[in-house]
Design a protein around this motif. Structure first.
Motif, PDB file in Angstrom:
ATOM      1  N   ALA A  82      36.797  42.290  36.620  1.00 54.37           N
ATOM      2  CA  ALA A  82      37.705  41.232  36.188  1.00 54.37           C
ATOM      3  C   ALA A  82      37.526  39.854  36.770  1.00 54.37           C
ATOM      4  O   ALA A  82      36.828  39.677  37.731  1.00 54.37           O
ATOM      5  N   GLY A  83      38.281  38.886  36.283  1.00 53.85           N
ATOM      6  CA  GLY A  83      38.108  37.466  36.367  1.00 53.85           C
ATOM      7  C   GLY A  83      38.755  36.656  37.448  1.00 53.85           C
ATOM      8  O   GLY A  83      38.786  37.041  38.574  1.00 53.85           O
ATOM      9  N   THR A  84      39.231  35.474  37.100  1.00 52.81           N
ATOM     10  CA  THR A  84      39.543  34.404  38.008  1.00 52.81           C
ATOM     11  C   THR A  84      40.783  34.483  38.856  1.00 52.81           C
ATOM     12  O   THR A  84      40.679  34.480  40.048  1.00 52.81           O
ATOM     13  N   LEU A  85      41.914  34.406  38.300  1.00 48.84           N
ATOM     14  CA  LEU A  85      43.097  34.171  39.109  1.00 48.84           C
ATOM     15  C   LEU A  85      43.820  35.410  39.589  1.00 48.84           C
ATOM     16  O   LEU A  85      44.708  35.282  40.396  1.00 48.84           O
ATOM     17  N   CYS A  86      43.569  36.539  39.076  1.00 43.85           N
ATOM     18  CA  CYS A  86      44.366  37.705  39.502  1.00 43.85           C
ATOM     19  C   CYS A  86      43.636  39.006  39.770  1.00 43.85           C
ATOM     20  O   CYS A  86      43.955  39.576  40.711  1.00 43.85           O
TER      21      CYS A  86
ATOM     22  N   GLY B  63      47.288  42.408  40.443  1.00 43.23           N
ATOM     23  CA  GLY B  63      46.335  42.950  41.391  1.00 43.23           C
ATOM     24  C   GLY B  63      44.972  42.341  41.163  1.00 43.23           C
ATOM     25  O   GLY B  63      44.539  42.183  40.026  1.00 43.23           O
ATOM     26  N   ARG B  64      44.328  41.948  42.236  1.00 36.46           N
ATOM     27  CA  ARG B  64      42.959  41.406  42.181  1.00 36.46           C
ATOM     28  C   ARG B  64      42.139  42.212  43.160  1.00 36.46           C
ATOM     29  O   ARG B  64      42.474  42.303  44.344  1.00 36.46           O
ATOM     30  N   PHE B  65      41.016  42.777  42.673  1.00 30.06           N
ATOM     31  CA  PHE B  65      40.200  43.658  43.488  1.00 30.06           C
ATOM     32  C   PHE B  65      38.744  43.216  43.471  1.00 30.06           C
ATOM     33  O   PHE B  65      38.219  42.826  42.432  1.00 30.06           O
ATOM     34  N   ILE B  66      38.117  43.276  44.624  1.00 28.19           N
ATOM     35  CA  ILE B  66      36.712  42.923  44.783  1.00 28.19           C
ATOM     36  C   ILE B  66      36.027  44.110  45.437  1.00 28.19           C
ATOM     37  O   ILE B  66      36.447  44.552  46.509  1.00 28.19           O
ATOM     38  N   ASP B  67      35.007  44.620  44.785  1.00 24.51           N
ATOM     39  CA  ASP B  67      34.311  45.822  45.279  1.00 24.51           C
ATOM     40  C   ASP B  67      35.285  46.953  45.568  1.00 24.51           C
ATOM     41  O   ASP B  67      35.154  47.661  46.568  1.00 24.51           O
ATOM     42  N   GLY B  68      36.296  47.104  44.728  1.00 20.55           N
ATOM     43  CA  GLY B  68      37.244  48.199  44.861  1.00 20.55           C
ATOM     44  C   GLY B  68      38.322  48.003  45.907  1.00 20.55           C
ATOM     45  O   GLY B  68      39.146  48.880  46.103  1.00 20.55           O
ATOM     46  N   LYS B  69      38.335  46.852  46.548  1.00 18.21           N
ATOM     47  CA  LYS B  69      39.328  46.591  47.595  1.00 18.21           C
ATOM     48  C   LYS B  69      40.215  45.425  47.173  1.00 18.21           C
ATOM     49  O   LYS B  69      39.731  44.450  46.606  1.00 18.21           O
TER      50      LYS B  69
ATOM     51  N   ALA C 245      46.702  35.762  50.256  1.00 18.39           N
ATOM     52  CA  ALA C 245      46.610  34.370  49.800  1.00 18.39           C
ATOM     53  C   ALA C 245      46.122  34.300  48.344  1.00 18.39           C
ATOM     54  O   ALA C 245      46.644  33.505  47.559  1.00 18.39           O
ATOM     55  N   GLN C 246      45.148  35.128  47.988  1.00  7.77           N
ATOM     56  CA  GLN C 246      44.670  35.125  46.597  1.00  7.77           C
ATOM     57  C   GLN C 246      45.746  35.624  45.646  1.00  7.77           C
ATOM     58  O   GLN C 246      45.912  35.099  44.547  1.00  7.77           O
ATOM     59  N   HIS C 247      46.512  36.627  46.065  1.00  7.63           N
ATOM     60  CA  HIS C 247      47.576  37.160  45.203  1.00  7.63           C
ATOM     61  C   HIS C 247      48.737  36.176  45.058  1.00  7.63           C
ATOM     62  O   HIS C 247      49.447  36.207  44.054  1.00  7.63           O
ATOM     63  N   GLU C 248      48.910  35.315  46.011  1.00  5.60           N
ATOM     64  CA  GLU C 248      49.977  34.314  45.915  1.00  5.60           C
ATOM     65  C   GLU C 248      49.691  33.293  44.819  1.00  5.60           C
ATOM     66  O   GLU C 248      50.597  32.605  44.368  1.00  5.60           O
ATOM     67  N   THR C 249      48.453  33.189  44.349  1.00 10.24           N
ATOM     68  CA  THR C 249      48.112  32.219  43.298  1.00 10.24           C
ATOM     69  C   THR C 249      48.371  32.747  41.886  1.00 10.24           C
ATOM     70  O   THR C 249      48.468  31.968  40.948  1.00 10.24           O
ATOM     71  N   CYS C 250      48.467  34.050  41.714  1.00 13.46           N
ATOM     72  CA  CYS C 250      48.561  34.637  40.366  1.00 13.46           C
ATOM     73  C   CYS C 250      49.771  34.132  39.592  1.00 13.46           C
ATOM     74  O   CYS C 250      49.636  33.559  38.512  1.00 13.46           O
TER      75      CYS C 250
END
Length: 172
Positions: free
Chosen positions: A11-15, A136-142, A147-152
Motif C-alpha cells: 500500500a501507499g502514501t498516507l496510511c 493502519g500503515r505497515f512497512i515490511d509487515g510491521k 507519528a506516521q499514523h497521526e497524519t492519516c
C-alpha cells in the motif's frame, strides 16, 4: 469484477503494509494475527489479497509508486450501490510498490519493491473521533510509528470529507 490474483501488492502514501487489526465480527475472514497499528489497533486482514479491485493508481514523483486498492465484500457492495457513508465492516487495503521497467515490454512499468500496505477499517463506534475510520500503515509487515499514523486522519478529513473520508473511487 474479478479478484486480483498473481500480483504482489503493497500500500501507499498516507496510511498502511502487512498485518492490520480488524474489529471482531468483521467480514471476509476476520484478522490475521500480527502487530497492530498504534492509535487505531488495526492489523492486516486475513485473505485481503483475494479481495476485489476497487481501483489502481500511479503516483507521480517523488513517490513514483504503482498502487492498487482492494476492498472486502462490504466495501464492494457499498461502492457498487453508491452507498455513503460506507457501512460498518467496510475494509479497504491499499498496496503500493515502486515501479520498475518491464524486462519484456519496453513501454510498461511493473511493480518493483513493495513500499507499504495501508488499511482503513469502518467502525463508527470504535473510531467515532476519526469519522468512523481506523487506519493502519505497515512497512515490511510491521506497523509504522505513531507519528506516521497521526497524519492519516488529518489528510482524509481535509481532502475527502464529502466522500466519507475515502480517496479511492470505484474504477469503471
Amino acid at each position: 469484477m474479478r479478484p486480483l490474483t498473481g500480483i504482489v501488492l503493497v500500500a501507499g502514501t498516507l496510511c498502511a503494509t502487512a498485518p492490520a487489526l480488524v474489529p471482531a465480527g468483521a467480514s471476509d475472514g476476520g484478522a490475521r494475527s500480527g502487530a497492530a497499528s498504534p492509535i487505531y489497533g488495526v492489523t492486516i486482514p486475513q485473505g485481503y489479497r483475494a479481495w476485489q479491485l476497487v481501483a489502481p493508481a500511479q503516483e507521480a514523483a517523488p513517490l513514483d509508486e504503482l498502487r492498487a486498492v482492494v476492498g472486502n465484500a462490504t466495501a464492494i457492495k457499498a461502492y457498487q450501490a453508491g452507498t455513503l457513508p460506507f457501512p460498518d465492516g467496510t475494509i479497504l487495503v491499499k498496496l503500493a510498490w515502486k515501479h520498475t521497467q518491464s524486462p519484456e515490454f519496453a513501454t510498461a512499468s511493473i511493480p518493483g519493491a513493495a513500499t507499504t500496505v495501508q488499511i482503513m477499517v469502518k467502525d463508527s463506534k470504535r473510531y467515532a473521533a476519526t469519522g468512523g475510520w481506523g487506519f493502519g500503515r505497515f512497512i515490511d509487515g510491521k506497523p509504522a510509528d505513531q507519528a506516521q499514523h497521526e497524519t492519516c486522519w488529518g489528510c482524509h478529513q481535509a481532502l475527502v470529507s464529502d466522500r466519507d473520508y475515502v480517496f479511492s473511487r470505484y474504477a469503471p
